[in-house]
Design a protein around this motif. Structure first.
Motif, short mmCIF file in Angstrom:
data_model
loop_
_atom_site.label_atom_id
_atom_site.label_comp_id
_atom_site.label_asym_id
_atom_site.label_seq_id
_atom_site.Cartn_x
_atom_site.Cartn_y
_atom_site.Cartn_z
N ASP A 57 0.83 -1.20 0.00
CA ASP A 57 0.00 0.00 0.00
C ASP A 57 0.87 1.26 0.00
N ILE A 58 1.93 1.25 0.79
CA ILE A 58 2.85 2.39 0.82
C ILE A 58 3.45 2.63 -0.56
N LEU A 59 3.85 1.55 -1.21
CA LEU A 59 4.47 1.69 -2.53
C LEU A 59 3.45 2.06 -3.61
N SER A 60 2.23 1.58 -3.48
CA SER A 60 1.18 1.85 -4.47
C SER A 60 0.56 3.23 -4.31
N HIS A 61 0.56 3.73 -3.07
CA HIS A 61 -0.09 5.01 -2.77
C HIS A 61 0.84 5.91 -1.95
N PRO A 62 1.99 6.26 -2.51
CA PRO A 62 2.94 7.07 -1.73
C PRO A 62 2.40 8.43 -1.33
N GLU A 63 1.38 8.91 -2.03
CA GLU A 63 0.79 10.20 -1.68
C GLU A 63 0.08 10.16 -0.33
#
Length: 144
Positions: A54-60
Motif C-alpha cells: 500500500d505504501i508503494l502503491s499510494h505514496p501520496e
C-alpha cells in the motif's frame, strides 16, 4: 522520532492520522517479488507485506518522518557542547564526542557533570523544533 531503529522507516498515514513503522525489508520484498513472497509468508508477515504494498502503491498517502540520519543527533550534541555550557565544560564535552564511541562518552560526561536534565531539556526542544518544522512542511496540524 527518537525511537526509530536502523532498517525501519516510520510513516505518517495521511488518511487515518496514524504513525506506522515498517521494516525496510518488507518494502523491498513488496517491490521485488510481492506475489511469490506473499504466498509463502506467515499471517503476520502478510499484514506487513500488504502495508508495504500500500505504501508503494499510494505514496501520496504516506509521509516518512525524519529519520535518525535526517535528525543528526551528533550535531545536536555538538551545539549543546558549544552553546549551553561554560568554556571548560564545553571542552570536556567536545573532547567526548570525538571519534568512536562518541555517543556513549558524551552521555557518560553529561551524567558525571550533572547536566543530564539540562541535556534532555535541550534535546527535547530540538526534537520539538524538528517535528514542528516537519508538520508545517507537510501541512499537518499539531498541538504543542
Amino acid at each position: 522520532m527518537e525511537i526509530q531503529m536502523a532498517e525501519t522507516t516510520t510513516y505518517y498515514n495521511k488518511k487515518n492520522g496514524e504513525f506506522i513503522m515498517i521494516e525496510d525489508e518488507y518494502l523491498q520484498d513488496a517491490e521485488d517479488d510481492y506475489d511469490n513472497i506473499y504466498s509463502k509468508a506467515d499471517e503476520w508477515e502478510k499484514e506487513q507485506l500488504k502495508l508495504a504494498e500500500d505504501i508503494l502503491s499510494h505514496p501520496e498517502n504516506y509521509i516518512p518522518i525524519p529519520s535518525q540520519y535526517d535528525i543528526h543527533e551528533y550535531m545536536i550534541m555538538k551545539k549543546f557542547s558549544i552553546y549551553m555550557v561554560d568554556d571548560e565544560t564545553s571542552e570536556i564535552l567536545l573532547n567526548a564526542i570525538r571519534g568512536r564511541g562518541a555517543f556513549r562518552r558524551f552521555k557518560d560526561e553529561i551524567f558525571r557533570l550533572g547536566l543530564r536534565e539540562k541535556w534532555f531539556d535541550y534535546k527535547t526542544e530540538k526534537y520539538k523544533e524538528i517535528a514542528i518544522e516537519w508538520c508545517e512542511k507537510h501541512g499537518i496540524e499539531y498541538e504543542e
